[in-house]
Scaffold this active site. Structure first.
Site: not given
Length: 133
Positions: A48, A51, A96, A99, A119
């Site tokens: 991510c 984070c 995510c 976060c 995707c």
């Protein structure tokens, strides 16, 4: 969501590029075929951009032809999902788990090794090369 990442918008703006902020915090979508991660074929991990939580490995990546980095599966516990009703047809959106940053949408895809396609927006990811590869 991890309370350490429950940040106000100003903190996210300082932490992220404008494009990453729009995708991760405002649920934007980048233009198809605009991400350099579409061409990423090295061994490593996709994390991510907000984070650095690990979301996918390079083994999970495949070319879906859609214009966005696509993955056939996600790492266990890395993502949270919810229904997105912004378009006429409801879609499954994923974020995510650490976060809460918007990543993309998951679809059924018979061309995927697992029958599913995650995707992802490239602006929501960073790629970390496996140093031992």
């Amino acid at each position: 969501m991890d309370p350490h990442f429950d940040l106000p918008p100003e903190a996210w703006r300082a932490r992220l590029s404008d494009g990453s902020y729009q995708v991760l915090r405002c649920e934007g979508t980048e233009r198809p075929f605009s991400s350099p991660l579409n061409q990423e074929h090295r061994t490593g991990r996709f994390v991510c951009a907000g984070c650095e939580q690990e979301l996918f490995t390079s083994v999970m990546k495949y070319d879906s032809g859609t214009g966005w980095p696509s993955f056939s599966a996600a790492l266990p516990g890395a993502l949270d999902t919810r229904v997105d009703r912004k378009l006429l047809v409801p879609r499954t959106e994923y974020h995510c788990a650490r976060c809460g940053g918007h990543q993309g949408h998951v679809f059924e895809d018979p061309g995927s090794p697992t029958g599913m396609r995650y995707c992802n927006n490239g602006l929501a990811l960073r790629f970390l090369v496996d140093p031992e590869a």
